[in-house]
Every structure is written in structure tokens, then in C-alpha cells.
Scaffold this active site. Sequence first.
Site, mmCIF file in Angstrom:
data_model
loop_
_atom_site.group_PDB
_atom_site.id
_atom_site.type_symbol
_atom_site.label_atom_id
_atom_site.label_comp_id
_atom_site.label_asym_id
_atom_site.label_seq_id
_atom_site.Cartn_x
_atom_site.Cartn_y
_atom_site.Cartn_z
ATOM 1 N N ARG A 82 0.838 -1.204 0.000
ATOM 2 C CA ARG A 82 0.000 0.000 0.000
ATOM 3 C C ARG A 82 0.873 1.254 0.000
ATOM 4 N NH1 ARG A 82 -4.494 0.290 4.617
ATOM 5 N NH2 ARG A 82 -2.708 0.872 5.888
ATOM 6 N N LYS A 184 -2.506 6.512 1.411
ATOM 7 C CA LYS A 184 -2.295 6.992 2.782
ATOM 8 C C LYS A 184 -1.283 8.132 2.733
ATOM 9 C CE LYS A 184 -2.252 4.847 7.317
ATOM 10 N NZ LYS A 184 -3.506 5.398 7.832
ATOM 11 N N GLU A 220 -16.277 6.082 4.242
ATOM 12 C CA GLU A 220 -15.606 5.580 5.440
ATOM 13 C C GLU A 220 -15.569 6.688 6.480
ATOM 14 O OE1 GLU A 220 -11.409 4.705 5.009
ATOM 15 O OE2 GLU A 220 -11.227 6.034 3.301
HETATM 16 C C1 LIG Z 1 -8.779 6.589 6.192
HETATM 17 C C2 LIG Z 1 -8.489 5.254 6.755
HETATM 18 N N1 LIG Z 1 -9.307 4.233 6.433
HETATM 19 C C3 LIG Z 1 -9.096 2.987 6.913
HETATM 20 C C4 LIG Z 1 -8.037 2.703 7.758
HETATM 21 C C5 LIG Z 1 -7.839 1.321 8.271
HETATM 22 O O1 LIG Z 1 -6.797 0.692 7.583
HETATM 23 P P1 LIG Z 1 -5.960 -0.489 8.219
HETATM 24 O O2 LIG Z 1 -6.921 -1.584 8.520
HETATM 25 O O3 LIG Z 1 -4.999 -0.861 7.155
HETATM 26 O O4 LIG Z 1 -5.329 0.061 9.459
HETATM 27 C C6 LIG Z 1 -7.164 3.738 8.119
HETATM 28 C C7 LIG Z 1 -6.028 3.468 9.026
HETATM 29 O O5 LIG Z 1 -4.969 3.163 8.560
HETATM 30 C C8 LIG Z 1 -7.384 5.028 7.596
HETATM 31 O O6 LIG Z 1 -6.560 6.040 7.914
#
Ligand SMILES: Cc1ncc(COP(=O)(O)O)c(C=O)c1O
Length: 341
Positions: A82, A184, A220
Site C-alpha cells: 500500500r 495513505k 468511510e
Molecule cells: C482513512 C483510513 N481508512 C481505513 C483505515 C484502516 O486501515 P488499516 O486496517 O490498514 O489500518 C485507516 C487506518 O490506517 C485510515 O486512515
Amino acid sequence: MEKKNIDWANLGFGYRVTDVRYVSNYRNDAWDEGVLTGDATIQLNECAGILQYCQEIFEGLKAYTTEDGRIVTFRPDLNAERMADSARRLEMPPFPKERFLDAIDKVVTANAAWVPPYGSGATLYIRPYMFASSPVIGVKPAEEYQFRVFVTPVGPYFKGGAKPLTLCVSDFDRAAPHGTGHIKAGLNYAMSLHAGVTAHANGFDENLFLDPATRTYVEETGGANFLFVDKNGTIITPKSESILPSITRRSLVTVARDILGLEVQERPVKLEELKDFAECGLCGTAAVISPVGKVVDHGRDICFASGMEEMGPVIKKLYDTLTGIQMGRVDGPEGWVRTIL
Ligand SMILES: Cc1ncc(COP(=O)(O)O)c(C=O)c1O
């Protein structure tokens, strides 16, 4: 090995400087070999690309102690992938996957005294990140970058049990269609701060962001993906090009389908459907799943059948199975848990 003298069970989610971090620099089109350092500070030119045009990406994962005393991480290969996707989208040089995994192993090993013991509920949060370090004044990608990994111990996410959250449907957008919502990058989080502070000031735990194009589909929150359970026990999780592909959510989908034998639908989810769902949870590294009891849409309460007291039964089963795999109590798919020490 002697652990640090910390009251693990009462640690909050804050930054605490630890002993060692990893640094690698990208210059002349190549990453250097990288080093571990005790220096927690960074010196930058005043015109560095990160300071002027916000060219920065990051990841978040955890190391923890399993029931049999190993120190492990959970699917760090997916964080590496990612982060490489994030790098490509911001015109940065991806950090090679094997080197990403090696850097995490090295930093966690060097800070083993900071990894909380099994059963404490605390974990060692790992933050890999990369930023533009050379000067840029015209808007363009920088020529030099720095990749770093630091760790900090964090307390149990749910102190005294997982109380269901109350969310509000946000009037702000988190990501644009065809924008950067699926990567991210720090810029996404800077953009979400005002929405987050506003939600908290109004008494809500988190924002539910809608799709910015039509404002009818659920995207989300600022830091987690959604997972719903309908009245037949089917798992439903929103599919969208502008949400972050959560590693926790993807793992829960596999657990639901392949281990618990549940039906799973990954599809666009309308806000209007929420009133028909029985359970709702937020998926992310921080808490694995946080239960949601209620969503407030401009004064209209959308309440889930699971209520405001505890996790719904299906979400609890998913939570117990995934945390069981992570902690070495339940056998999971090959390669999900990486043993460091
Ligand atoms: C915007 C966002 N969505 C979802 C997630 C959850 O992702 P993960 O399960 O990879 O931590 C995160 C955290 O990393 C996030 O910042």
C-alpha cells in the site's frame, strides 16, 4: 530481555520517544543502504518539498507479543504494497518491499524492550513514512526523499470494554472522486482535521463521510472502513475507489468467508440502507473493530439493532477470530503473522 518499566495497561494513544529508528535517503535516483539511529530529530532545508507541497505518505501497523511469547507483526507485506501504491500516486520513489519488511524487523528488534507483554492489551505502534527532503519552489516532485520507521508503545484501545460509537453524517468531504482517498498521504488527514474537530465539538465520536460525487453512498470515517451485518447475518462492506483499502477490513472479509463461512458482499452501500442493518463496525489497525451503535444524519437517528451497550454478536465473532489469529491463539491463513523475535 528486560522490558521498560511502563504501566502498559494505562498507556494512552500518544507518542513516546523510543530508543532506535530507521532512516534511508533517496539521492541520485537510488535509496542508500539505510541505518538505525538514536536521533529522533530531523533537520531539513526550509524549502523541502514536504514543507511546501506536502509530499508525504505513511503507514501504520503494530508489533505485539503472542500467547507463546513471540514478537510478531500482522501482514506487513500489505503495508509495504500500500505504501508503494501511495508513493506512485504522489510521484515518489517506492521503497522496495523486502527492504520495508527488513526495516520494520530491525526497528522492532532494536526496541524489543518497548514491545508490551502479552495480555496487557497494549501494542507497539509502527509508523513507516516517507517525505520529500530536497528543496522545491516551483510545484513539482522533489529529487530527494527520506524513508523512516519509528515505533511507540500505545495502550489498549478499549479501556474497560468496547462501547459502541455514535457517528454523524459529515457535511464535509474526505476525498474527491479520482483524488487521493485510496492512498495513505498526510494531506488526506490534514484535510479531515476540521471535520473531525467539528464532529467532536458536536458530541460525536467520528464522521461518516459520504461519496463526494452524489452524497448518497457510504464511504468511510477519517480513519477506518465500515463493515455492516444485515438481518440475515450477511456481511456488507462498502466498495469505492476513494476509500483507503484497509488491511483489517480485507482480513476480516477473508475470516468471514473462509473461516466463519459467512456470506460477504463488497459493493456500494447507500446511506438509506443503514436503517435495515443489524450491526455496524469500524475496521482499522488501531482497534481491529470498533462497534457503532448509532449514526445521526442531520437530526435523524439511525440506530443499529445491536444497541449502545455492547458489540453485536456477528461483529464480536469476527473480532474474536481475527484477534485470536493475531495473538497466536487461532490458526489463520499462511503468512499472515510474521515472527520477528
Ligand atoms: C482513512 C483510513 N481508512 C481505513 C483505515 C484502516 O486501515 P488499516 O486496517 O490498514 O489500518 C485507516 C487506518 O490506517 C485510515 O486512515
